[in-house]
Design an enzyme around this catalytic site. Structure first.
Site, short mmCIF file in Angstrom:
data_model
loop_
_atom_site.label_atom_id
_atom_site.label_comp_id
_atom_site.label_asym_id
_atom_site.label_seq_id
_atom_site.Cartn_x
_atom_site.Cartn_y
_atom_site.Cartn_z
N HIS A 104 -6.21 -6.64 -0.59
CA HIS A 104 -5.11 -5.67 -0.40
C HIS A 104 -3.94 -6.27 0.38
CE1 HIS A 104 -3.69 -1.55 -0.42
NE2 HIS A 104 -3.57 -1.53 0.89
N ASP B 37 -8.41 -6.64 -4.54
CA ASP B 37 -8.19 -5.33 -3.93
C ASP B 37 -8.92 -4.26 -4.75
OD1 ASP B 37 -7.26 -3.22 -2.47
OD2 ASP B 37 -5.19 -3.31 -3.21
N SER C 282 0.81 -1.20 0.00
CA SER C 282 0.00 0.00 0.00
C SER C 282 0.86 1.28 0.00
CB SER C 282 -0.95 -0.06 1.20
OG SER C 282 -1.98 0.87 1.07
#
Ligand SMILES: *[C@@H]1O[C@H](CO)[C@@H](O)[C@H](O)[C@H]1NC(C)=O
Ligand SMILES: *[C@@H]1O[C@H](CO)[C@@H](O)[C@H](O)[C@H]1NC(C)=O
Ligand SMILES: *[C@@H]1O[C@H](CO)[C@@H](O)[C@H](O)[C@H]1NC(C)=O
Length: 452
Positions: free
Chosen positions: A431, A371, A167
């Site tokens: 994610h 994600d 991320s």
């Protein structure tokens, strides 16, 4: 900057710790008996800025740690803790119930968790003006940490060193990797830097936002009306980014999320097959939670600092570590870390990835199929924008399927690799790739670090 080597400190031996723990908590904590060697410490990376790191030496029945790579893990947010979330929820030896994790990366690498930027996790600042406000500061702080670490742990100077990230951690990893590459060339840091892996990474935020609509539409999570609404706000984000209005872009990004939530009956941004849990009662003031940044903070950082993890980190873990200052609580400054990066949030770093590729640094991009916040379509969009001269050849390649187990016919991922760029499409993961698909994540790490 304090670049001089400092005294290296080591924690007390595990048995003593166990006794201390038992005595001080009155509770029985079952640390696994075959605990490997661990060390941790703080590095003062700037005036009033203290960064916490935690190293686990690889535990492999057949190999000494010196025969395995060293992997540094960087969490996102900004404000998400590597020593907490990455360690206990993703790749560390124990899960958040302190039970052994079958797919821990520790079986194939030594693991270095760093709470970065300062203020994250157990890292802290003494004064409010010491928080990092941009990627350049994040990277220069990390150079101080890495220099100190490798000076104090010479045994790791020749071991292949990789940075893996998730991320916003990917955006930081790109900036950090480039600075590290320069520092090694200048001879200021001695380490065997061998590559950077960007997982579901915030490299080009606007490319993520622009693909949200088409992605959700293609999987029956938006109707025509919803698609039009999402596309409209996405164009506004693009416009703000193109004009260099980054704070405004951050605000519009938040609006785009609200529109998606309304149109999808609350899809989970971290895995489209699930729904957002209703927000838990917040400790912060109502005023803050109602502000656009407050809303974004709660959506994107709170889940990394859940209450149960916070209890673990501020309870038994803090006692075990023994060096956490009394007035520093784990995650206590995370909100400020996030708020201070507001102006940096929507800035793309595609050009940094280009610099890494041109410099010959091995770059891996990996992304979870489910994600939304950093969806795969958005990743492919910024990869297409690279100016790297080898890109046309990369694009001409066909991907290859990967299976977590040799005997299995279930496809776990696809991979494409050309020269120093690799792209992994990880199936059935959201994610947090290693939490969702531990087996293929471990296999990917072994492939990236040239163990398979
Ligand atoms: C593992 O490697 C380190 C560093 O090279 C060395 O000091 C140590 O003796 C080795 N341990 C074993 C069990 O081979
Ligand atoms: C880096 O690691 C590789 C693989 O173990 C090794 O062949 C190489 O000699 C190392 N380089 C340095 C500078 O230590
Ligand atoms: C980059 O990866 C390739 C294999 O994919 C490897 O041959 C090469 O040595 C790596 N480069 C560095 C600097 O580690």
């Amino acid at each position: 900057m304090e670049l001089a080597p400092r005294n290296c400190r080591f924690p007390p031996p595990p048995l003593l710790l166990l006794l201390l723990l038992g005595l001080s908590t009155g509770a029985i904590v079952n640390w696994p008996t075959e605990e490997g060697k661990e060390v941790w410490d703080y590095v003062t990376v700037r005036k009033d800025a203290h960064m916490f790191w935690w190293l686990y030496y690889a535990t492999n029945p057949c190999k000494n740690f010196s025969e395995l790579p060293l992997v540094m893990w960087l969490q996102g947010g900004p404000g998400g803790s590597s020593t907490g979330f990455g360690n206990f929820e993703e790749i560390g030896p124990l899960d958040s119930d302190l039970k052994p994790r079958r797919t821990t990366w520790l079986q194939s690498a030594s693991l270095l968790f760093v709470d970065n930027p300062v203020g994250t996790g157990f890292s802290y600042v003494d004064k409010d003006d010491a928080y990092a406000k941009d990627l350049a500061t994040v990277a220069s702080d990390m150079m101080v940490l890495l220099k100190t670490f490798f000076d104090c742990h010479k045994e790791f100077q020749t071991i292949p060193f990789y940075i893996f990230s998730e991320s916003y951690g990917g955006k930081m990893a790109a900036g950090i990797a480039l600075e590290l590459h320069k520092a090694i060339q200048q001879g200021t840091i001695k380490c065997n830097f061998s590559g950077v892996a960007l997982g579901d990474s915030w490299i080009s935020p606007v490319d993520s936002v622009l693909s949200w609509g088409p992605y959700l539409y293609s999987v029956s999570l938006l109707d025509d009306q919803g698609l039009a609404e999402v596309s409209q706000v996405a164009e506004e984000v693009l416009d703000a980014v193109n004009k260099g209005l980054y704070k405004e872009a951050t605000q519009l990004w938040g609006q785009a999320e609200v529109i998606i939530e309304q149109n999808t009956d609350g899809v989970n941004f971290y895995n489209i097959l699930t729904k957002n849990a209703p927000m838990s009662p917040m400790k912060s003031s109502l005023e803050f939670t109602q502000s656009h940044l407050g809303h974004l903070y709660h959506r994107h950082v709170r889940h990394l600092n859940q209450d149960s993890l916070s209890q673990l980190m501020n309870g038994p873990i803090r006692k075990k570590l023994g060096i956490i200052p009394e007035d520093c609580s784990w995650g206590g400054q995370a909100k400020n870390v996030f708020l201070n990066m507001e102006g940096d949030f929507m800035k793309p770093v595609i050009s940094i990835v280009d610099e890494l590729l041109e410099a010959g640094v091995n770059v891996t991009v990996y992304n979870g199929q489910l994600d939304l916040i950093v969806d795969t379509m958005g990743q492919e969009a910024w990869v297409r924008k690279l100016k790297w001269t080898e890109l046309p050849k990369f694009n001409q390649l066909k991907w290859k399927p990967l299976y977590s187990e040799a005997k299995s016919s279930e496809t776990s991922a696809f991979v494409k690799r050309h020269e120093n760029l690799a792209f992994y499409w990880i199936l059935r993961a959201g994610h947090m790739v290693p939490s969702d698909q531990g087996d293929i994540a471990l296999k990917m790490m072994r492939l990236v670090t040239q163990q398979e």
